[in-house]
Write an enzyme that holds these catalytic residues in place. Structure first.
Site, mmCIF file in Angstrom:
data_model
loop_
_atom_site.group_PDB
_atom_site.id
_atom_site.type_symbol
_atom_site.label_atom_id
_atom_site.label_comp_id
_atom_site.label_asym_id
_atom_site.label_seq_id
_atom_site.Cartn_x
_atom_site.Cartn_y
_atom_site.Cartn_z
ATOM 1 N N ARG A 230 75.565 80.481 -33.365
ATOM 2 C CA ARG A 230 74.430 80.921 -34.161
ATOM 3 C C ARG A 230 74.669 82.355 -34.606
ATOM 4 O O ARG A 230 75.156 83.190 -33.842
ATOM 5 C CB ARG A 230 73.109 80.818 -33.368
ATOM 6 C CG ARG A 230 72.584 79.397 -33.230
ATOM 7 C CD ARG A 230 72.165 78.855 -34.584
ATOM 8 N NE ARG A 230 71.592 77.516 -34.530
ATOM 9 C CZ ARG A 230 72.273 76.402 -34.761
ATOM 10 N NH1 ARG A 230 73.568 76.471 -35.009
ATOM 11 N NH2 ARG A 230 71.682 75.228 -34.738
ATOM 12 N N ASP A 254 81.332 80.868 -39.302
ATOM 13 C CA ASP A 254 80.618 79.766 -39.952
ATOM 14 C C ASP A 254 79.119 80.024 -39.999
ATOM 15 O O ASP A 254 78.401 79.357 -40.739
ATOM 16 C CB ASP A 254 80.893 78.454 -39.202
ATOM 17 C CG ASP A 254 80.259 77.244 -39.874
ATOM 18 O OD1 ASP A 254 80.616 76.964 -41.039
ATOM 19 O OD2 ASP A 254 79.398 76.589 -39.247
ATOM 20 N N GLU A 259 71.238 83.647 -43.713
ATOM 21 C CA GLU A 259 71.893 82.570 -44.459
ATOM 22 C C GLU A 259 70.991 82.107 -45.596
ATOM 23 O O GLU A 259 69.773 81.979 -45.408
ATOM 24 C CB GLU A 259 72.205 81.397 -43.522
ATOM 25 C CG GLU A 259 73.217 81.757 -42.440
ATOM 26 C CD GLU A 259 73.548 80.591 -41.511
ATOM 27 O OE1 GLU A 259 72.952 79.503 -41.674
ATOM 28 O OE2 GLU A 259 74.398 80.760 -40.632
ATOM 29 N N HIS A 278 78.276 77.602 -42.966
ATOM 30 C CA HIS A 278 77.534 76.882 -41.928
ATOM 31 C C HIS A 278 77.702 75.367 -42.093
ATOM 32 O O HIS A 278 76.730 74.600 -42.092
ATOM 33 C CB HIS A 278 76.042 77.242 -41.955
ATOM 34 C CG HIS A 278 75.365 76.958 -40.634
ATOM 35 N ND1 HIS A 278 74.274 77.670 -40.196
ATOM 36 C CD2 HIS A 278 75.617 76.051 -39.667
ATOM 37 C CE1 HIS A 278 73.871 77.202 -39.021
ATOM 38 N NE2 HIS A 278 74.684 76.211 -38.675
#
Length: 318
Positions: A230, A254, A259, A278
């Site tokens: 996360r 990632d 985001e 992600h």
């Protein structure tokens, strides 16, 4: 009243039939997470997935809701306190992501050791160049924070490259895929041994901003950091400082604090960084694996009153 299961994600007719076969006395109806039908959700006993704007409907005092199966492993975006207060059973998608995410982690590691990330940039510029710094995974050490399904599978595959694997978990419980496993309070000492430090942790009160300047200062000089857990477990500014100072040789990311990653964010321009949006857990087999977990849990729910897999511990937030 008909017992109702509402899924807020698309399912094929075959996947729906598997759920019907497991619970013939229930209806299964597909909803839309982007535009949820509150009237439909108001009568649901079981919900698969989650969406913005549905909490008040599902968690009202007379709601028939008994169980939520999330579409993701992380549950930090759900109203956990309210769910716990209402006694709602909560299960996550842990176990669905192990294979695809492990592939991304190993992809990051291979790209860094073989300088494939720079080769791709050189290709765009039609530049034939190698600085001779290519290496290999054999003999290197992977420190993996989180020894669940993803961490354990990553360690297993790393062993095929003859790497040493060190795991970090709350319990410190041994795992056959790890050479050593330590408790979370030993993380800062363990990262000093890692050529690669891999973060697979969920976001909880304990893990928020866990990887900060102090933690990065404990890394081995020239190590690589990979985060597929996360974004908010990592202080992005401190990470960039560690990259710019040379403490870290690179980072495969990632997940991010914000985001989508803003277009003007400096991470985009850092040659030491590989970015994926992600999507590490994405796979064309995702829904099949969710349905497999859910139908197994559904049988247990009908027989014993609760699912037997992937139950979220509200006190741990995962």
């Amino acid at each position: 009243m008909t017992k109702s299961i509402v899924c807020l994600q698309p399912l094929t007719s075959e996947q729906q039939d598997l759920i019907r076969a497991a619970a013939p006395d229930y209806t299964i109806t597909l909803g839309d997470a982007k535009n949820p039908d509150l009237a439909l959700l108001a009568d649901a006993e079981i919900v698969i997935g989650w969406a913005k704007g549905i909490s008040d409907t599902l968690l009202r005092q007379d709601s028939p809701l008994r169980w939520v199966q999330t579409w993701s492993a992380g549950v930090e975006k759900l109203p956990l306190e309210r769910l716990e207060e209402r006694g709602i059973l909560l299960t996550n998608a842990s176990g669905v992501h192990a294979e695809p995410i492990t592939a991304v982690i190993l992809g990051f590691m291979l790209m860094f050791t073989r300088n494939l990330h720079t080769a791709m940039r050189n290709q765009l510029n039609r530049r034939w160049h190698s600085d001779g710094s290519e290496s290999e995974l054999t003999g290197k050490t992977a420190v993996i924070a989180g020894t669940g399904a993803i961490g354990s599978e990553t360690a297993r595959i790393a062993k095929a490259f003859r790497m040493k694997t060190i795991g970090i978990s709350r319990s410190g419980k041994a795992d056959d895929n790890f050479d050593e496993v330590y408790t979370t309070d030993k993380l800062s000492g363990a990262v000093s041994n890692g050529d690669f430090v891999i973060n697979t942790l969920p976001l909880t009160d304990e893990t928020r901003m866990l990887f900060d300047a102090d933690m990065f200062s404990a890394f081995r000089q020239g190590a690589y950091y990979i985060n597929i857990g996360r974004g908010a477990t990592t202080n992005t500014g401190d990470l960039m400082d560690a990259l710019n100072s040379g403490r870290l040789a690179g980072a495969g990311l990632d997940v991010f604090e914000k985001e989508p990653l803003p277009e003007d964010h400096p991470l985009w321009d850092m040659e030491k960084v590989i970015i994926t949006p992600h999507c590490a857990g994405s796979t064309d087999r995702y829904a099949d694996r969710i349905v497999e977990i859910f139908t197994e849990n559904l049988k247990s729910y009908l027989a014993d009153g609760e699912p037997n897999r992937n139950k979220v511990d509200y006190s741990r937030q995962y």
